[in-house]
Design a protein around this motif. Structure first.
Motif, PDB file in Angstrom:
ATOM      1  N   TYR A  24       0.840  -1.197   0.000  1.00 36.02           N
ATOM      2  CA  TYR A  24       0.000   0.000   0.000  1.00 36.02           C
ATOM      3  C   TYR A  24       0.874   1.246   0.000  1.00 36.02           C
ATOM      4  O   TYR A  24       1.976   1.246   0.553  1.00 36.02           O
ATOM      5  CB  TYR A  24      -0.899   0.043   1.243  1.00 36.02           C
ATOM      6  CG  TYR A  24      -1.841  -1.127   1.339  1.00 36.02           C
ATOM      7  CD1 TYR A  24      -1.428  -2.329   1.905  1.00 36.02           C
ATOM      8  CD2 TYR A  24      -3.146  -1.047   0.858  1.00 36.02           C
ATOM      9  CE1 TYR A  24      -2.279  -3.420   1.984  1.00 36.02           C
ATOM     10  CE2 TYR A  24      -4.009  -2.128   0.934  1.00 36.02           C
ATOM     11  CZ  TYR A  24      -3.557  -3.310   1.494  1.00 36.02           C
ATOM     12  OH  TYR A  24      -4.405  -4.380   1.570  1.00 36.02           O
ATOM     13  N   GLN A  54       0.615   5.320   1.146  1.00 34.06           N
ATOM     14  CA  GLN A  54      -0.188   6.318   1.854  1.00 34.06           C
ATOM     15  C   GLN A  54       0.524   7.661   1.808  1.00 34.06           C
ATOM     16  O   GLN A  54       1.628   7.799   2.342  1.00 34.06           O
ATOM     17  CB  GLN A  54      -0.446   5.916   3.305  1.00 34.06           C
ATOM     18  CG  GLN A  54      -1.397   6.871   4.014  1.00 34.06           C
ATOM     19  CD  GLN A  54      -1.734   6.447   5.432  1.00 34.06           C
ATOM     20  OE1 GLN A  54      -0.914   5.857   6.133  1.00 34.06           O
ATOM     21  NE2 GLN A  54      -2.949   6.766   5.875  1.00 34.06           N
ATOM     22  N   LYS A  64      -3.756  11.332   3.607  1.00 33.70           N
ATOM     23  CA  LYS A  64      -4.637  10.613   2.685  1.00 33.70           C
ATOM     24  C   LYS A  64      -4.873   9.182   3.140  1.00 33.70           C
ATOM     25  O   LYS A  64      -4.203   8.673   4.039  1.00 33.70           O
ATOM     26  CB  LYS A  64      -4.023  10.606   1.276  1.00 33.70           C
ATOM     27  CG  LYS A  64      -3.781  11.996   0.703  1.00 33.70           C
ATOM     28  CD  LYS A  64      -5.073  12.748   0.487  1.00 33.70           C
ATOM     29  CE  LYS A  64      -4.834  14.085  -0.212  1.00 33.70           C
ATOM     30  NZ  LYS A  64      -6.097  14.849  -0.376  1.00 33.70           N
ATOM     31  N   VAL A  65      -5.805   8.553   2.482  1.00 35.57           N
ATOM     32  CA  VAL A  65      -6.172   7.170   2.763  1.00 35.57           C
ATOM     33  C   VAL A  65      -5.188   6.230   2.062  1.00 35.57           C
ATOM     34  O   VAL A  65      -4.708   6.534   0.970  1.00 35.57           O
ATOM     35  CB  VAL A  65      -7.603   6.924   2.246  1.00 35.57           C
ATOM     36  CG1 VAL A  65      -7.965   5.462   2.298  1.00 35.57           C
ATOM     37  CG2 VAL A  65      -8.600   7.762   3.015  1.00 35.57           C
ATOM     38  N   PRO A  66      -4.858   5.082   2.668  1.00 38.42           N
ATOM     39  CA  PRO A  66      -3.982   4.125   1.973  1.00 38.42           C
ATOM     40  C   PRO A  66      -4.599   3.648   0.663  1.00 38.42           C
ATOM     41  O   PRO A  66      -5.821   3.561   0.530  1.00 38.42           O
ATOM     42  CB  PRO A  66      -3.862   2.971   2.969  1.00 38.42           C
ATOM     43  CG  PRO A  66      -4.132   3.587   4.296  1.00 38.42           C
ATOM     44  CD  PRO A  66      -5.165   4.647   4.036  1.00 38.42           C
TER      45      PRO A  66
END
Lengths: 121, 107
Positions: free
Chosen positions: B36, B38, B42-44
């Motif tokens: 992931y 990130q 912010k959102v992953p």
């Protein structure tokens, strides 16, 4: 548009309870496992709990086992996290996340914006 | 529980550099490894799933490799928008676990 929207966070005293909700839209909710993942401000990611498409399989992190309960209502396209006996170390931003498939062992391809939980007296 | 160890915890690199991040599992996880990205605030976002499969919409400069216990995320030519924190995550068994993250900063 595929979307997850969390709600229910807030400030709560240690030992009290809180229930988080996640409203899903834009995809067939009951085709996928769902998860809760949390992140302490400035820190890393911690998976909290996951639930299979049918609610037949539930899983929890050791840190929340026995205190948190995950559930879902496929008719309402909603995911929940009942959090009891809250501790200061549960303070975090809680994300709702969609799994790739049916089972709660998978990657997460859609994330909500998160709801903040602060446990403090 | 399966422990995931990422290295390095941070790195400085320049635009155009090739960047490699390593993730090691405490026991074999086959290819059940995901990466992931990130960005700050912010959102992953999932980049790679099943060790080497590129998520739809992710630029091809990102690639993943490995199986068993040792995995690698490679960015072939670092772009300005790639400065972020990267996490690995095992999906072999519950409890699902993440690595501690690798922060990629501008040199």
């Amino acid at each position: 548009e595929v979307q997850l929207v969390e709600s229910g966070g807030g400030l709560v005293q240690p030992g009290r309870s809180l229930r988080l909700s996640c409203a899903a839209s834009g995809f067939t909710f009951d085709d996928y496992a769902m998860h809760w993942v949390r992140q302490t401000p400035g820190k890393g990611l911690e998976w909290v709990s996951g639930i299979s498409w049918s609610s037949g399989s539930l899983a929890y992190a050791d840190s929340v086992k026995g205190r948190f309960t995950i559930s879902r209502d496929n008719a309402k396209n909603s995911l929940y996290l009942q959090m009891n006996s809250l501790r200061a170390e549960d303070t975090a931003l809680y994300y709702c996340a969609k799994g790739f498939g049916l089972k709660p062992t998978d990657a997460f391809d859609i994330w909500g914006q998160g709801t903040m939980v602060t446990v403090s007296s | 529980d399966i422990q995931m160890t990422q290295s390095p915890s941070s790195l400085s690199a320049s635009v155009g550099d090739r960047v490699t991040i390593t993730c090691r599992a405490s026991q074999t996880i086959s290819s059940y490894l995901n990466w992931y990205q990130q960005k700050a605030g912010k959102v992953p976002k999932v980049l790679i799933y099943a060790a080497s499969s590129l998520q739809s919409g992710v630029p091809s400069r990102f690639s993943g490799s490995g199986s068993g216990t040792d995995f690698t995320l490679t960015i072939s030519s670092l772009q300005p928008e790639d400065f972020a924190t990267y996490y690995c995550q095992q999906s072999y068994s519950t409890p699902l676990t993440f690595g501690g993250g690798t922060k990629v900063e501008i040199k």
